[in-house]
Design an enzyme around this catalytic site. Structure first.
Site, PDB file in Angstrom:
ATOM      1  N   SER A   1       0.817  -1.218   0.000  1.00  9.94           N
ATOM      2  CA  SER A   1       0.000   0.000   0.000  1.00  9.94           C
ATOM      3  C   SER A   1       0.849   1.266   0.000  1.00  9.94           C
ATOM      4  CB  SER A   1      -0.858  -0.019   1.261  1.00  9.94           C
ATOM      5  OG  SER A   1      -1.358   1.264   1.556  1.00  9.94           O
TER       6      SER A   1
ATOM      7  N   TYR B   1      -1.487   0.591  10.633  1.00  8.55           N
ATOM      8  CA  TYR B   1      -1.786  -0.056   9.349  1.00  8.55           C
ATOM      9  C   TYR B   1      -0.579   0.038   8.410  1.00  8.55           C
ATOM     10  CZ  TYR B   1      -3.709  -0.614   4.650  1.00  8.55           C
ATOM     11  OH  TYR B   1      -3.919  -1.012   3.357  1.00  8.55           O
TER      12      TYR B   1
ATOM     13  N   GLU C   1       0.237   3.656   1.725  1.00  8.02           N
ATOM     14  CA  GLU C   1       0.335   4.117   3.118  1.00  8.02           C
ATOM     15  C   GLU C   1       1.722   3.826   3.697  1.00  8.02           C
ATOM     16  OE1 GLU C   1      -1.939   5.824   5.191  1.00  8.02           O
ATOM     17  OE2 GLU C   1      -2.988   6.151   3.312  1.00  8.02           O
TER      18      GLU C   1
HETATM   19  P1  GDP Z   1      -6.487   6.120   3.496  1.00  7.71           P
HETATM   20  O1  GDP Z   1      -5.637   6.895   2.545  1.00  7.71           O
HETATM   21  O2  GDP Z   1      -6.336   4.647   3.358  1.00  7.71           O
HETATM   22  O3  GDP Z   1      -6.364   6.576   4.897  1.00  7.71           O
HETATM   23  O4  GDP Z   1      -7.998   6.387   2.984  1.00  7.71           O
HETATM   24  P2  GDP Z   1      -9.220   7.235   3.592  1.00  7.71           P
HETATM   25  O5  GDP Z   1     -10.208   7.359   2.485  1.00  7.71           O
HETATM   26  O6  GDP Z   1      -9.707   6.637   4.870  1.00  7.71           O
HETATM   27  O7  GDP Z   1      -8.587   8.660   3.946  1.00  7.71           O
HETATM   28  C1  GDP Z   1      -8.001   9.484   2.983  1.00  7.71           C
HETATM   29  C2  GDP Z   1      -7.711  10.852   3.588  1.00  7.71           C
HETATM   30  O8  GDP Z   1      -8.946  11.525   3.822  1.00  7.71           O
HETATM   31  C3  GDP Z   1      -6.978  10.823   4.931  1.00  7.71           C
HETATM   32  O9  GDP Z   1      -5.920  11.746   4.888  1.00  7.71           O
HETATM   33  C4  GDP Z   1      -8.038  11.275   5.929  1.00  7.71           C
HETATM   34  O10 GDP Z   1      -7.508  11.968   7.057  1.00  7.71           O
HETATM   35  C5  GDP Z   1      -8.861  12.210   5.065  1.00  7.71           C
HETATM   36  N1  GDP Z   1     -10.220  12.427   5.588  1.00  7.71           N
HETATM   37  C6  GDP Z   1     -10.798  13.633   5.868  1.00  7.71           C
HETATM   38  N2  GDP Z   1     -12.026  13.476   6.355  1.00  7.71           N
HETATM   39  C7  GDP Z   1     -12.255  12.145   6.432  1.00  7.71           C
HETATM   40  C8  GDP Z   1     -13.360  11.355   6.883  1.00  7.71           C
HETATM   41  O11 GDP Z   1     -14.389  11.868   7.316  1.00  7.71           O
HETATM   42  N3  GDP Z   1     -13.230   9.996   6.773  1.00  7.71           N
HETATM   43  C9  GDP Z   1     -12.093   9.409   6.265  1.00  7.71           C
HETATM   44  N4  GDP Z   1     -12.030   8.080   6.160  1.00  7.71           N
HETATM   45  N5  GDP Z   1     -11.032  10.129   5.856  1.00  7.71           N
HETATM   46  C10 GDP Z   1     -11.095  11.472   5.936  1.00  7.71           C
END
Ligand code: GDP
Length: 327
Positions: free
Chosen positions: A127, A151, A129
């Site tokens: 990933s 993660y 990440e």
């Molecule tokens: P990730 O890249 O696997 O962490 O995928 P996510 O879709 O969970 O998050 C992507 C980005 O969106 C991260 O930087 C989060 O901090 C940001 N983000 C902002 N608001 C939100 C929210 O309400 N939910 C999630 N899941 N992410 C958010």
């Protein structure tokens, strides 16, 4: 007819990959976890030709059984506790499944194949990440890894363990460093789907507010259907290797909000969106953008869905689902 075994078959990527492999004429098997898993029905109704085996990434003997009963040519290890925010609350569980689960699967493949572990080709879902606090931009296969969540740390372990099994035992084990990839099948806890679902519901008067975290984070978002093709291509190569899979474009959460709301005719989304510290993370990955030139050159892979197309297709799917819910 080649045979494939997929862990994580109930997830977004598992479903797309199973569909792709079935269309290519594969005999497709999946590992499904837990007693009475509610997602079993979803897989059985969408993909009746897939054969499911009980197994858990934390239980190596169950993986050995699944390997024995499916006799695969290719193993795709997509199973993981995959939600970054949740990984702080469940760091040990995340490590057991997302990190040690990879080792368990690699060990199971090695033991199952006996003297010649090259019999099975192995794909590990790594990933972006892992890049976390990015050390260079764009990120490529040799960029120093600096994970920012339990993660991310777990994925780094799985990535290096995959490389180690390749180097130690000559296994055909490849690691795909996939940047964020989304679709209407993305879980609603992830930001893209959270937005597309809320926008559809706001448009239809079923919801009036969207509560968000950090709107300034930037991601390299592609379409999951394109990304599973890259997984398959990696296992068709003579030599196993690691590949970054990405679009090479980065967009902020705000950009996603702009396009998603504009798609339903709302130009100013500020009255609908509220930020809440509840959705902020203890450490953030600010900007990810991948350099997939190796995948383009060696695998001949490139994404087919653009960012605006991705946003539109997700909002459309959620509008259809919300209208369906009304009936
Ligand atoms: P990730 O890249 O696997 O962490 O995928 P996510 O879709 O969970 O998050 C992507 C980005 O969106 C991260 O930087 C989060 O901090 C940001 N983000 C902002 N608001 C939100 C929210 O309400 N939910 C999630 N899941 N992410 C958010």
């Amino acid at each position: 007819m080649p045979t494939a075994l997929i862990t994580g078959i109930t997830g977004q990527d598992g479903l797309y990959l199973a569909e792709l492999l079935l269309a290519k004429g594969y005999d497709v098997h999946g590992v499904i976890r837990g007693q009475n898993n509610p997602k079993r029905e979803l897989v059985e109704s969408l993909l009746p030709d897939v054969r499911l085996h009980h197994g858990d990434l934390t239980d190596t003997s169950s993986l050995l059984r699944a390997l024995r009963d499916s006799a695969p040519d290719e193993v795709y290890n997509l199973g993981a506790v995959s939600f970054v925010a949740y990984s702080w609350e469940n760091a040990q569980l995340t490590t057991d499944v997302t990190a040690k689960g990879v080792l368990n699967m690699l060990e199971a493949v090695r033991l199952h194949t006996g003297d010649d572990p090259t019999h099975i080709r192995f794909y590990q879902a790594s990933s972006s990440e892992m890049f976390g606090k990015v050390q260079e931009t764009p990120q490529h296969e040799r960029t120093l890894l600096w994970p920012r969540s339990p993660y991310g740390v777990s994925k780094v372990f799985g990535h290096y363990m995959t490389i180690n099994y390749r180097e130690s035992y000559g296994m055909h084990a490849s690691s795909g460093i996939l940047f964020n990839h989304e679709s209407p099948r993305r879980g609603p806890e992830f930001v893209t789907r959270k937005i597309s679902r809320a926008v559809a519901r706001i448009k239809l008067g079923m919801q009036d507010e969207l509560v968000m975290g950090n709107l300034d984070a930037e991601r390299d978002w592609g379409y999951a259907g394109d990304y599973v093709e890259a997984m398959w291509l990696m296992l068709q190569q003579e030599v196993a290797d690691d590949y970054v899979i990405a679009t090479g474009e980065t967009h902020s959460i705000r950009d996603f909000l702009d396009l998603a709301f504009a798609h339903v005719g709302i130009a100013d989304w500020t009255p609908y969106v509220r930020q809440d510290p509840r959705f902020m993370r203890p450490a953030e990955v600010d900007t990810l953008v991948g350099d997939a030139s190796k995948a383009r050159e060696v695998l001949g892979w490139k994404p087919s869905v653009t960012f605006p197309e991705l946003v539109a297709l997700m909002v459309e799917a959620d509008l259809a689902a919300a209208r369906e819910g009304w009936k």
